[in-house]
Write a protein that holds these residues in place. Structure first.
Motif, PDB file in Angstrom:
ATOM      1  N   LYS A  26      21.982  62.309  61.045  1.00 57.33           N
ATOM      2  CA  LYS A  26      20.524  62.608  61.341  1.00 57.33           C
ATOM      3  C   LYS A  26      19.750  61.150  61.291  1.00 57.33           C
ATOM      4  N   TRP A  27      20.147  60.064  60.276  1.00 57.40           N
ATOM      5  CA  TRP A  27      19.882  59.028  60.159  1.00 57.40           C
ATOM      6  C   TRP A  27      20.626  57.870  60.363  1.00 57.40           C
ATOM      7  N   SER A  28      20.103  56.604  60.759  1.00 55.75           N
ATOM      8  CA  SER A  28      20.943  55.429  60.686  1.00 55.75           C
ATOM      9  C   SER A  28      20.416  54.407  60.080  1.00 55.75           C
ATOM     10  N   TRP A  29      21.255  53.938  59.021  1.00 57.69           N
ATOM     11  CA  TRP A  29      20.491  52.710  58.193  1.00 57.69           C
ATOM     12  C   TRP A  29      21.309  51.391  58.652  1.00 57.69           C
ATOM     13  N   LYS A  30      20.652  50.252  58.723  1.00 56.69           N
ATOM     14  CA  LYS A  30      21.289  49.107  58.976  1.00 56.69           C
ATOM     15  C   LYS A  30      20.428  47.877  58.434  1.00 56.69           C
ATOM     16  N   ALA A  31      21.342  46.951  57.839  1.00 60.18           N
ATOM     17  CA  ALA A  31      20.570  45.595  57.359  1.00 60.18           C
ATOM     18  C   ALA A  31      20.191  44.746  58.598  1.00 60.18           C
ATOM     19  N   ILE A  32      18.930  44.456  58.512  1.00 56.09           N
ATOM     20  CA  ILE A  32      18.446  43.629  59.671  1.00 56.09           C
ATOM     21  C   ILE A  32      17.948  41.988  59.319  1.00 56.09           C
ATOM     22  N   ALA A  33      17.691  41.947  57.879  1.00 57.58           N
ATOM     23  CA  ALA A  33      17.105  40.563  57.762  1.00 57.58           C
ATOM     24  C   ALA A  33      17.154  40.305  56.456  1.00 57.58           C
ATOM     25  N   VAL A  34      17.117  39.020  55.974  1.00 59.96           N
ATOM     26  CA  VAL A  34      16.910  38.694  54.484  1.00 59.96           C
ATOM     27  C   VAL A  34      15.806  37.806  54.465  1.00 59.96           C
ATOM     28  N   LEU A  35      15.041  38.243  53.241  1.00 59.57           N
ATOM     29  CA  LEU A  35      13.912  37.364  52.881  1.00 59.57           C
ATOM     30  C   LEU A  35      14.129  36.219  51.826  1.00 59.57           C
ATOM     31  N   PRO A  36      14.294  34.831  52.123  1.00 54.99           N
ATOM     32  CA  PRO A  36      14.393  33.974  51.028  1.00 54.99           C
ATOM     33  C   PRO A  36      13.295  33.788  50.140  1.00 54.99           C
ATOM     34  N   GLY A  37      13.588  33.934  48.689  1.00 55.14           N
ATOM     35  CA  GLY A  37      12.700  33.671  47.934  1.00 55.14           C
ATOM     36  C   GLY A  37      11.951  35.008  47.344  1.00 55.14           C
ATOM     37  N   ALA A  38      12.252  35.993  47.859  1.00 54.80           N
ATOM     38  CA  ALA A  38      11.591  37.428  47.757  1.00 54.80           C
ATOM     39  C   ALA A  38      11.313  37.757  46.430  1.00 54.80           C
ATOM     40  N   ALA A  39      10.168  38.313  46.141  1.00 57.56           N
ATOM     41  CA  ALA A  39       9.865  39.320  44.822  1.00 57.56           C
ATOM     42  C   ALA A  39      10.846  40.283  44.677  1.00 57.56           C
ATOM     43  N   GLU A  40      10.708  41.143  43.522  1.00 60.54           N
ATOM     44  CA  GLU A  40      11.507  42.234  43.199  1.00 60.54           C
ATOM     45  C   GLU A  40      10.830  43.261  43.979  1.00 60.54           C
ATOM     46  N   ALA A  41      11.840  44.289  44.526  1.00 59.93           N
ATOM     47  CA  ALA A  41      11.288  45.502  45.461  1.00 59.93           C
ATOM     48  C   ALA A  41      12.085  46.621  45.322  1.00 59.93           C
ATOM     49  N   ASP A  42      11.681  47.687  45.436  1.00 58.39           N
ATOM     50  CA  ASP A  42      12.685  48.952  45.492  1.00 58.39           C
ATOM     51  C   ASP A  42      12.242  49.924  46.564  1.00 58.39           C
ATOM     52  N   TRP A  43      12.868  49.721  47.650  1.00 59.26           N
ATOM     53  CA  TRP A  43      12.519  50.339  48.955  1.00 59.26           C
ATOM     54  C   TRP A  43      10.916  50.373  49.253  1.00 59.26           C
TER      55      TRP A  43
END
Length: 188
Positions: A26-43
């Motif tokens: 039903k869904w497709s997941w894909k890594a598309i980019a990286v963010l240098p120096g990013a802060a913590e995140a959870d979705w």
């Protein structure tokens, strides 16, 4: 953990969720980019467009080690240097969501994760800031090792045949003897 001559950078991983193209997914997941120096995140939702959405899924440390400079240099020899993102299916997820396990710029390490078959490894384009950081690390620590051709031992081991087979295995008789036929077969 602190490693001598190792460096790390925080990288945020951006994942894209889009409707699947088959009835089985039903869904497709894909890594598309990286963010240098990013802060913590959870979705953290970054952008949505209809049913598709992009999330800052997680922030991981990208480590560079002096012992792996050959792998980093190998990656720089490719047409488009990349960051490899190691993903694993989220337990209990009904929409096929993936957890970010690891990030690396070593193609050798990425191959090791591919060999296990338990993880999904995706590559995304290396941002200019990460490219410059890795390049500086390679220039500071990489030492090109010259190729040394292995020389063979001139000793000939194939000329001696004393009929005892492998010396490590105890045997009462010659291992090259002709097999003895079964008494019943000899009578027939």
């Amino acid at each position: 953990m602190i490693y001598p001559n190792a460096q790390s950078m925080r990288l945020g991983v951006v994942m894209r969720k889009a409707p699947g193209v088959t009835r089985w997914a039903k869904w497709s997941w894909k890594a598309i980019a990286v963010l240098p120096g990013a802060a913590e995140a959870d979705w953290k939702l970054l952008r949505s467009d209809g049913e598709a959405a992009e999330y800052h899924a997680a922030t991981k440390d990208l480590w560079l080690y002096v012992s792996d400079t050959e792998a980093y240099a190998h990656e720089f020899g490719t047409q488009s240097p990349s960051v490899y993102i190691v993903l694993r299916p989220t337990k209990g997820s009904s929409d096929g969501q993936l957890d970010v396990v690891h990030v690396t710029v070593s193609p050798y390490e990425a191959q090791d994760y591919c060999d296990s078959g338990e993880e999904i490894v995706e590559k995304v384009a290396m941002p200019p800031a990460v490219y410059a950081w890795v390049r500086d690390f390679i220039e500071a620590y990489h030492v090109e090792e010259p190729f040394v051709k292995r020389r063979r031992n001139k000793q000939r081991v194939d000329r001696k045949d004393d009929g005892i087979g492998d010396r490590r295995i105890s045997q009462a008789t010659d291992v090259y003897r002709a097999p003895v036929s079964h008494p019943r077969e000899a009578a027939e």
